[in-house]
Design a protein around this motif. Structure first.
Motif, PDB file in Angstrom:
ATOM      1  N   SER A  31     -27.341   0.928  -7.713  1.00 32.57           N
ATOM      2  CA  SER A  31     -25.988   0.792  -8.260  1.00 32.57           C
ATOM      3  C   SER A  31     -25.528   2.063  -8.963  1.00 32.57           C
ATOM      4  O   SER A  31     -24.347   2.412  -8.914  1.00 32.57           O
ATOM      5  CB  SER A  31     -25.926  -0.391  -9.230  1.00 32.57           C
ATOM      6  N   LEU A  32     -26.452   2.768  -9.619  1.00 30.68           N
ATOM      7  CA  LEU A  32     -26.100   4.008 -10.290  1.00 30.68           C
ATOM      8  C   LEU A  32     -25.777   5.124  -9.292  1.00 30.68           C
ATOM      9  O   LEU A  32     -24.967   6.005  -9.572  1.00 30.68           O
ATOM     10  CB  LEU A  32     -27.238   4.461 -11.209  1.00 30.68           C
ATOM     11  N   ARG A  33     -26.397   5.070  -8.129  1.00 31.22           N
ATOM     12  CA  ARG A  33     -26.179   6.098  -7.108  1.00 31.22           C
ATOM     13  C   ARG A  33     -24.918   5.839  -6.285  1.00 31.22           C
ATOM     14  O   ARG A  33     -24.415   6.718  -5.612  1.00 31.22           O
ATOM     15  CB  ARG A  33     -27.389   6.197  -6.190  1.00 31.22           C
ATOM     16  N   ARG A  34     -24.439   4.600  -6.321  1.00 36.91           N
ATOM     17  CA  ARG A  34     -23.259   4.240  -5.552  1.00 36.91           C
ATOM     18  C   ARG A  34     -22.170   3.733  -6.498  1.00 36.91           C
ATOM     19  O   ARG A  34     -22.379   2.760  -7.222  1.00 36.91           O
ATOM     20  CB  ARG A  34     -23.572   3.144  -4.526  1.00 36.91           C
ATOM     21  N   ASP A  35     -21.022   4.399  -6.506  1.00 40.58           N
ATOM     22  CA  ASP A  35     -19.942   3.982  -7.392  1.00 40.58           C
ATOM     23  C   ASP A  35     -19.354   2.646  -6.963  1.00 40.58           C
ATOM     24  O   ASP A  35     -18.887   1.868  -7.782  1.00 40.58           O
ATOM     25  CB  ASP A  35     -18.836   5.040  -7.421  1.00 40.58           C
TER      26      ASP A  35
END
Length: 250
Positions: free
Chosen positions: A117-121
């Motif tokens: 989730s942190l890597r994908r906005d």
């Protein structure tokens, strides 16, 4: 010496609860990462745990009273009802499954989801509450087994794309019921002691101030920044679980 230590504890315990409350009021979850581990360094766990839960009830009650208009009532209702059915399974897991293995698996799932989730906005999104029962049931199961209802609720709120205000208020609506139920169990079992009440009363003014400050911080956050903080907090929970699993196994 004993008197000095008692005075030190009487000052530091409210400070810890104030910090934990600010985190909880700002993000809607995460206070357990701060409160119970630090309190357990100063007071017995049999006092620290009911004290943290009692503060949790207070925070949830204040937040819901302040921002009840932001509570996603339908979502909260499904989450609460399905959690009730998950709690017995969680107690069964606690009694029968290897604790270290379950915690390690849970930690890995939380870490993978948080990092993803942190890597994908913009990840996946749930358009309605049809899967609320699944997340609520899982939250109840984890609550019954480890007192850790939060992670599935954080994931659900993120997938539903709630605003920070809706996220905070809805989770408190859930926690108000769940924590009150747990506190009732402590009362019936005699774990709500004089020490718990004493520390709670001395901490209450700071807790109220921390709730108000957390509300102001929450309302200043934009959605993207809020969820980045939320997923970092979730990842910290995963790391904490992984460390606990490692320590129990070895």
């Amino acid at each position: 010496m004993i008197l000095a230590q008692a005075n030190y504890t009487a000052v530091v315990v409210p400070m810890i609860l104030c910090l934990a409350t600010f985190i909880r009021s700002t993000f809607g979850f995460g206070e357990a990462l701060v409160s119970v581990p630090l309190l357990a360094l100063l007071i017995p766990v049999r006092v620290a745990t009911p004290l943290a839960v009692l503060v949790s009830v207070t925070v949830a009650l204040i937040v819901v009273a302040q921002d009840w208009r932001h509570v996603q009532v339908r979502s909260a209702g499904w989450l609460v009802i399905s959690s009730v059915f998950g709690i017995p399974l969680g107690l069964l897991v606690l009694k029968s499954a290897p604790d270290a293995v379950v915690k390690a698996l849970l930690a890995m799932v939380i870490l993978v989801f948080s990092i993803y989730s942190l890597r994908r906005d913009a990840g996946r999104e749930l358009k309605n509450d049809r899967l609320a029962w699944l997340f609520g049931f899982t939250a109840g199961m984890l609550g019954g087994a480890y007192g850790m209802n939060g992670p599935p609720l954080v994931v659900y709120g993120a997938l539903r794309r709630w605003s920070p205000a809706h996220f905070r208020a809805t989770l408190q609506g859930y926690f108000l019921f769940a924590s009150a139920l747990v506190m009732f169990g402590y009362l019936k079992s005699g774990l709500w002691t004089h020490d718990v009440s004493r520390y709670y009363v001395s901490s209450l003014p700071g807790v109220v101030v921390a709730v108000l400050l957390g509300r102001a911080a929450n309302h200043r956050m934009q959605d993207r920044r809020f969820y980045r903080f939320a997923f970092v907090g979730l990842a910290l929970i995963g790391v904490t679980l992984l460390v606990e699993a490692f320590e129990e196994r070895w």
